[in-house]
Motif scaffolding. Sequence first.
Motif, mmCIF file in Angstrom:
data_model
loop_
_atom_site.group_PDB
_atom_site.id
_atom_site.type_symbol
_atom_site.label_atom_id
_atom_site.label_comp_id
_atom_site.label_asym_id
_atom_site.label_seq_id
_atom_site.Cartn_x
_atom_site.Cartn_y
_atom_site.Cartn_z
ATOM 1 N N ALA A 1 28.209 -23.212 -22.980
ATOM 2 C CA ALA A 1 27.544 -24.441 -23.404
ATOM 3 C C ALA A 1 28.362 -25.670 -23.030
ATOM 4 N N SER B 1 29.992 -20.071 -26.188
ATOM 5 C CA SER B 1 30.222 -21.461 -26.590
ATOM 6 C C SER B 1 30.822 -22.254 -25.428
ATOM 7 N N SER C 1 27.677 -26.460 -19.477
ATOM 8 C CA SER C 1 26.392 -27.147 -19.306
ATOM 9 C C SER C 1 26.474 -28.600 -19.759
ATOM 10 N N VAL D 1 30.915 -26.233 -29.671
ATOM 11 C CA VAL D 1 29.777 -26.874 -29.004
ATOM 12 C C VAL D 1 29.427 -28.198 -29.677
ATOM 13 N N SER E 1 33.761 -18.311 -20.036
ATOM 14 C CA SER E 1 32.367 -18.686 -19.792
ATOM 15 C C SER E 1 31.812 -17.994 -18.559
#
Length: 249
Positions: free
Chosen positions: A164, A161, A167, A114, A147
């Motif tokens: 993230a 992770s 996103s 990340v 994910s």
Amino acid sequence: MGRKVMIVTGGSRGIGAATAQLAAVQGYAVCLSYLHSAAKADEIVTAIRDSGGEAIAVRADVADETDVVRLFETADRELGTLTALVNNAGILERQMRVDQMDAARLNRILATNVTGSFLCAREAVRRMSTASGGSGGAIVNVSSMASRLGSPGEYVDYAASKGAVDSLTLGLSKEVAAEGIRVNAVRPGVIYTEIHASGGEPNRVDRVKDTVPMRRGGDALEVAHAILWLVSEQASYTTGSFIEVSGGR
């Protein structure tokens, strides 16, 4: 279009190595980063140069801000203006349940997967953004089907992770869309790479391949082709998007 320069993090093996080599074939000067595998990184660079391409390898831990800055400055100096970043460096650790994980493990995973992705994206945007004098460019983040699937009983921390990273892809793509930068991601499924050995199961792909609708594991080059399409002019109106290279999972 001028010279094409790409940084591929974690470029000494697996998807990163396949991406670096395919990028070179497509005319990119490539800077690949590695953390432990100097010999393998050198092999990739040599193979690219022997085929008439241009490549350098830089040791850098993407979880270390100083290393990330040095990686990008080295690429600036030796190859020129960055036009593409592939945020590929990522780690996972031994398969275990969440109730077995300690904070040190979680922090290691998040720091590389990340924080490392954010830091590299930051450096790329600073160079590419038309708002700061750049000429635009493309970023591709390497996420994972984990994910979406969660990786229960194996590595929920890795899956989180990559959530993230998803996103980051969505948010950053909107932030810089008007500044000449496209940000997309690929979500590989079960691919034949060395990362499974880090999870303690080198033959994981063969164990789970029958759960894949296509009944096989993927090859790193199949992911690399999706990445190279996303950074290309053929994807000029595509940003904030995901390509799942997962055999239908």
